[in-house]
Scaffold this active site. Sequence first.
Site, PDB file in Angstrom:
ATOM      1  N   ASP A  72       0.816  -1.204  -0.058  1.00  0.00           N
ATOM      2  CA  ASP A  72       0.083  -0.064   0.042  1.00  0.00           C
ATOM      3  C   ASP A  72       0.823   1.279   0.131  1.00  0.00           C
ATOM      4  OD1 ASP A  72       1.090  -0.389   2.545  1.00  0.00           O
ATOM      5  OD2 ASP A  72      -1.010  -0.778   3.243  1.00  0.00           O
ATOM      6  N   ASP A 141      -7.200  -2.518  14.341  1.00  0.00           N
ATOM      7  CA  ASP A 141      -8.634  -3.027  14.135  1.00  0.00           C
ATOM      8  C   ASP A 141      -8.555  -4.318  13.216  1.00  0.00           C
ATOM      9  OD1 ASP A 141      -7.738  -1.900  11.942  1.00  0.00           O
ATOM     10  OD2 ASP A 141      -9.237  -0.323  11.612  1.00  0.00           O
ATOM     11  N   HIS A 143      -7.068  -4.989  10.404  1.00  0.00           N
ATOM     12  CA  HIS A 143      -6.865  -4.683   8.831  1.00  0.00           C
ATOM     13  C   HIS A 143      -5.536  -5.196   8.480  1.00  0.00           C
ATOM     14  CE1 HIS A 143      -5.215  -0.405   9.610  1.00  0.00           C
ATOM     15  NE2 HIS A 143      -4.194  -1.041   9.185  1.00  0.00           N
ATOM     16  N   GLU A 148      -9.472  -1.607   5.362  1.00  0.00           N
ATOM     17  CA  GLU A 148     -10.358  -1.297   6.645  1.00  0.00           C
ATOM     18  C   GLU A 148     -11.408  -2.119   6.907  1.00  0.00           C
ATOM     19  OE1 GLU A 148      -8.450   0.612   8.288  1.00  0.00           O
ATOM     20  OE2 GLU A 148      -8.072   2.457   7.818  1.00  0.00           O
TER      21      GLU A 148
HETATM   22  C1  GLP Z   1      -0.722   0.414   8.687  1.00  0.00           C
HETATM   23  C2  GLP Z   1      -0.238  -0.464   7.043  1.00  0.00           C
HETATM   24  C3  GLP Z   1      -0.574  -1.753   7.557  1.00  0.00           C
HETATM   25  C4  GLP Z   1       0.103  -2.073   8.899  1.00  0.00           C
HETATM   26  C5  GLP Z   1      -0.577  -1.524   9.926  1.00  0.00           C
HETATM   27  C6  GLP Z   1      -0.049  -2.002  11.335  1.00  0.00           C
HETATM   28  O1  GLP Z   1      -2.026   0.786   8.615  1.00  0.00           O
HETATM   29  N1  GLP Z   1      -1.107  -0.015   6.120  1.00  0.00           N
HETATM   30  O2  GLP Z   1       0.014  -2.740   6.387  1.00  0.00           O
HETATM   31  O3  GLP Z   1       0.010  -3.569   9.073  1.00  0.00           O
HETATM   32  O4  GLP Z   1      -0.269  -0.174   9.740  1.00  0.00           O
HETATM   33  O5  GLP Z   1       1.182  -1.243  11.158  1.00  0.00           O
HETATM   34  P1  GLP Z   1       2.246  -1.545  12.731  1.00  0.00           P
HETATM   35  O6  GLP Z   1       3.010  -2.551  12.509  1.00  0.00           O
HETATM   36  O7  GLP Z   1       3.064  -0.123  12.852  1.00  0.00           O
HETATM   37  O8  GLP Z   1       1.454  -1.439  14.130  1.00  0.00           O
END
Ligand code: GLP
Length: 263
Positions: A72, A141, A143, A148
């Site tokens: 992404d 959440d 995702h 989302e």
């Molecule tokens: C963002 C990214 C996700 C990632 C998530 C969790 O929303 N788009 O790909 O998994 O954050 O991030 P973190 O690993 O910093 O908790």
Amino acid sequence: MRVIIEPDYAALSKWAAKYVADRIVTFNPTEDKPFVLGCPTGSSPIGLYKELIEMNKQGIISFRNVITFNMDEYVNLPEDHPESYHSFMWNNFFSHIDIKPENVHILNGNAPDLIAECDNYERLISEAGGIDLFLGGIGPDGHIAFNEPGSSLSSRTRIKTLTTDTIHANSRFFNGDLNLVPKQALTVGIGTIMDAKEVLLVCSGHNKARALKHCIDGDISHKWTSSMLQMHPHAIVVCDEAACDELTVGTYKYYLDKERGNL
Ligand code: GLP
């Protein structure tokens, strides 16, 4: 689904990195038959990337014949912004390994036609022969990528509007200022991730406990999009003890015993 429970973040990062390295080595990629790796951003994969960088430096693995597709990217955030996913990937991974820049694919959130950008990304993935191993993190959440809650479980690469939860969670990278967090992103879909031959999620810390519970120990639901991995024939979740806080005792013991060979 396979669930690996490691004591802490350092151990889960090592486990995941070793898994990725084994996969690449076993595949024995060549220029004509490259290995296709899906890559996430966020704090979760940083330890895994560090381990892979080290293995690359020691000559244990090479990324010369590896093609990557990132999950992404924010919309309308300049590519050279320190918090763009382009910057993240080059700073935390690509600049430190022997990957060919032309083999790196990251969605362009500043493309003049965002829909065409997403469609083209899907085309590039399929021209590369599909993704062999999609790595991922998990949002609080539940995702994956930026799928989302409420995302279609068969979605493809597209534009998504971020939820308030995600904007809050990601504001830590923007000086805690909610107004600075982009409100939209381009993301591969759940369907895109499900098409990968294997999926490996890393999940660490107590703040992910609810998400992990819904991902592996709840019903499949578009409210917790990572739960769709329950339908994947080769999905692995590597987590630490802290992330297991909300699993049922039965689930927790089952996965521990299974990996220890007691079942
Ligand atoms: C963002 C990214 C996700 C990632 C998530 C969790 O929303 N788009 O790909 O998994 O954050 O991030 P973190 O690993 O910093 O908790």
